[in-house]
Design an enzyme around this catalytic site. Structure first.
Site, PDB file in Angstrom:
ATOM      1  N   CYS A  49     -11.296 -25.689  25.557  1.00 36.32           N
ATOM      2  CA  CYS A  49     -11.416 -27.064  26.048  1.00 36.32           C
ATOM      3  C   CYS A  49     -10.948 -28.085  25.025  1.00 36.32           C
ATOM      4  O   CYS A  49     -10.649 -29.218  25.379  1.00 36.32           O
ATOM      5  CB  CYS A  49     -12.854 -27.353  26.472  1.00 36.32           C
ATOM      6  SG  CYS A  49     -14.050 -27.301  25.127  1.00 36.32           S
TER       7      CYS A  49
ATOM      8  N   CYS B  69      -7.839 -27.596  12.774  1.00 33.32           N
ATOM      9  CA  CYS B  69      -7.519 -27.959  14.160  1.00 33.32           C
ATOM     10  C   CYS B  69      -8.727 -28.704  14.717  1.00 33.32           C
ATOM     11  O   CYS B  69      -9.430 -29.376  13.959  1.00 33.32           O
ATOM     12  CB  CYS B  69      -7.156 -26.728  14.988  1.00 33.32           C
ATOM     13  SG  CYS B  69      -8.513 -25.552  15.210  1.00 33.32           S
TER      14      CYS B  69
END
Length: 357
Positions: free
Chosen positions: A182, A318
């Site tokens: 997600c 990230c």
């Protein structure tokens, strides 16, 4: 048991005071207090489950609030287990709430799960799901599964009354490259509420014995069309033959590299002494990033890897940690003599700390 509180449940034919007493005696462990865990905990708590265990090692961040409706803005930065307990106790002071501010791991899974009747998987990653499955098989406990992707969700019940296990549906863990998440693809805020509530319903059914439990059935929910599908799957007896937990539940477990906590790399960036590679999309990077970071999106990394200095260890970040691991696996193949360090928790963890810049 407070008869007035649960009156609207106990007058239900087929549920009654006997069903409520079963809830009062039940001990349910919820692994994950995020998008799925928030509605699961809220409804199990409201409906009178006697003991709730919560396993989570994350903190509340602003980006959680569009879907994790158990939390408020004032709770940003707090451990989720602490924030969740505060809200749940205000909702129902009779519930016995036990907190495990940790990640579920090989070293603690069996000890934590042992004292509970049912385990609810409210996590967002495959390694933990396989760990939960194997621990539940070893301890002979059912677990309630839920998963999300974009506008879609899945629900099932595994290891229930000698029924199929998670490995019967997904025999092998997919590679890290094959997994959407997600943080890259997003999730509509209301969807975790729908899927989490379906998980809570299956938990209630397992505890009380009412209705047909989703054992051997995967329920697929499409939020855009409001359609559901059911997929049947069978028990593979070999998946009941687990005798111990695996030595690792990580992706590419044979590949090892160093890691650092998000707060640690943030402090190093202040000194300006490290090379930080951010592999998120341009949109994510522009929205929030650490000053001084080099930005190369993951899908461009192979052709642009030469832009890295690599004079010292390269720290890779990230949003949550999935893409940074993929990036390091790619970089290690390109530059086997260089050192790459993964930032655990990624920008999700950075966002949990005040004054990022």
């Amino acid at each position: 048991m407070n008869t007035e509180r649960y009156q609207r449940q106990t007058i239900l034919k087929g549920f009654g005071h006997a069903g409520q007493q079963k809830l009062t005696s039940a001990k349910v462990l919820v692994v994950g207090a995020g998008g799925l865990g928030a509605p699961v905990l809220s409804y199990l708590n409201a409906m009178g489950v006697g003991t709730l265990g919560i396993v989570d090692n994350d903190t509340v961040s602003l980006s959680n609030l569009h879907r994790q409706v158990l939390y408020t803005e004032k709770m940003i930065g707090l451990p989720k287990v602490v924030a969740a307990k505060s809200q749940l106790q205000a909702q129902n002071s009779n519930t016995n709430i036990k907190l495990y501010q940790t990640f579920l791991s090989i070293s603690n899974a069996l000890d934590i799960l042992e004292s509970y009747d049912i385990v609810v998987d409210a996590t967002d990653n495959f390694p933990t799901r396989y760990l939960i499955n194997d621990a539940c098989v070893l301890l002979n406990k059912p677990f309630i599964y839920g998963a999300l992707h974009g506008f879609e969700g899945q629900v099932s019940v595994f290891n229930y009354q000698n029924g199929p296990t998670y490995r019967c549906l997904f025999p092998k863990m997919p590679s890290a490259d094959a997994i959407p998440n997600c943080n890259e693809h997003g999730v509509l805020g209301i969807l975790p509420g729908i899927v989490g509530n379906l998980q809570a319903l299956e938990t209630i059914k397992v505890v009380t014995g009412i209705g047909d439990v989703l054992s051997g059935t995967l329920l697929l929910f499409d939020g855009l069309s409001q359609r559901t599908q059911r997929m049947k799957f069978s028990l593979n007896p070999d998946n009941k033959e687990i005798r111990s937990l695996a030595t690792s539940y990580d992706f590419d477990c044979d590949v090892q590299f160093k890691t650092i906590e998000a707060i640690g790399v943030k402090r190093l960036m202040v000194d300006g002494t490290i090379e930080l590679l951010d592999v998120r999309t341009l949109e994510e990077f522009q929205e929030l990033h650490l000053q001084g970071a080099t930005h190369i999106p993951l899908n461009e990394l192979e052709k642009r890897a030469g832009e890295l200095r690599r004079e010292s260890p390269v720290y890779v970040i990230c949003q949550s940690g999935i893409r940074s691991r993929k990036a390091i696996l790619t970089l290690q193949k390109l530059f086997p003599e260089s050192e790459f360090i993964q930032v655990i928790g990624g920008m999700n963890k950075i966002d949990s700390y005040a004054n990022t810049y």
